[in-house]
Write an enzyme that holds these catalytic residues in place. Sequence first.
Site, PDB file in Angstrom:
ATOM      1  CG  HIS A 244      -1.753  -1.232   1.458  1.00  0.00           C
ATOM      2  ND1 HIS A 244      -3.037  -1.512   0.650  1.00  0.00           N
ATOM      3  CD2 HIS A 244      -1.682  -2.282   2.309  1.00  0.00           C
ATOM      4  CE1 HIS A 244      -3.388  -2.500   1.081  1.00  0.00           C
ATOM      5  NE2 HIS A 244      -2.871  -3.256   1.968  1.00  0.00           N
TER       6      HIS A 244
HETATM    7  C1  BDR Z   1      -3.139   0.665   5.323  1.00  0.00           C
HETATM    8  O1  BDR Z   1      -3.443   0.062   6.471  1.00  0.00           O
HETATM    9  C2  BDR Z   1      -2.292  -0.391   7.152  1.00  0.00           C
HETATM   10  O2  BDR Z   1      -2.370  -1.552   7.748  1.00  0.00           O
HETATM   11  C3  BDR Z   1      -1.117  -0.279   5.854  1.00  0.00           C
HETATM   12  O3  BDR Z   1       0.219   0.132   6.562  1.00  0.00           O
HETATM   13  C4  BDR Z   1      -1.553   0.867   4.998  1.00  0.00           C
HETATM   14  O4  BDR Z   1      -1.236   2.096   5.497  1.00  0.00           O
HETATM   15  C5  BDR Z   1      -3.883  -0.241   4.142  1.00  0.00           C
HETATM   16  O5  BDR Z   1      -5.101  -0.373   4.596  1.00  0.00           O
END
Ligand code: BDR
Length: 315
Positions: A244
């Site tokens: 992400h």
């Molecule tokens: C986001 O949530 C976190 O778990 C990850 O680091 C990312 O920023 C994805 O939904």
Amino acid sequence: MTSTPRKIIIDTDPGQDDAVAILLALASPEFEVLGITTVAGNVPLPLTSRNACLVRELAGRPDVPVFAGCDAPLARPLVTAEHVHGKTGLDGPEWWEPETAPEAQHAVDFLIETVRAHEPGEITFCTLGPLTNIATALQRAPDIAPRIRQLVMMGGAYFEVGNITPAAEFNIFVDPEAAAVVLAAGIPLTMLPLDVTHKALVTRARNDAFRALGNRTGRHVAEMTDFFERFDKEKYGSDGAPLHDPTVIAWLLAPELFSGREINVEIELAGTWTTGMTVADWWGVTDRPKNALFIGDVDADGFFRLLTERLARLP
Ligand code: BDR
Ligand code: CA
């Protein structure tokens, strides 16, 4: 490449994918990373702060200051994600005891002071976690909003809807009130939602490419991915885990790899089932004002080429 590096502050809750985003930024001469501010999110604040210190050490950049920020959302109890990231937030590789510690100054004070100390339009915020620090800074010092060049966030989802609830993405869900403050602040804003990050999967071949770089960073990134992908593979039955947070840094480096639309995005604050949902007017069915560039697609091969090439530059 621009000759003057862009001044950025990374606000984050590391998290393996946050770690990779920080590494990508520190590997890229296009940026001057003025500081890393930490927030409670994937794991509680003491761990996200510790993890930020470990990641700057991994990058060989102990000089980049880390500032610990808010330890709980504006109006709700903290929700964490150890089920994804492990008990430390950076489970996977073998880490050392951090040799560095956060600065004494609170992250929110650092954010406010830094924006005020620079010319308007100089500072870009890159946010990789819940928006508590940024919203607190904006509430305490509304004069900083028009001085911020841009805010690029990983957060939200529309066609992919939710990952922490059926309707909400984690970063927004943890602190929806903070997200609403940020979206209403009038800052030029780009959102990298799950719609994009679920198209940037670390397949086996892509992870092997990190491992094959032959440096410590490549090995750590591969081992972090090995750890957190077990969760997503099981959940989505996909080829690998979405990476992400590095999409935020990659969008700044190579916006041509991405496409999206300028639209209105509002945050659901009071839904029975949908709290934290990003209600994105992708089809333009309202006349609510456009407040974000909502990214919908990415050239995943191009993204991984860029990331791999940059990680090779680190120790
Ligand atoms: C986001 O949530 C976190 O778990 C990850 O680091 C990312 O920023 C994805 O939904
Ligand atoms: Ca994150």
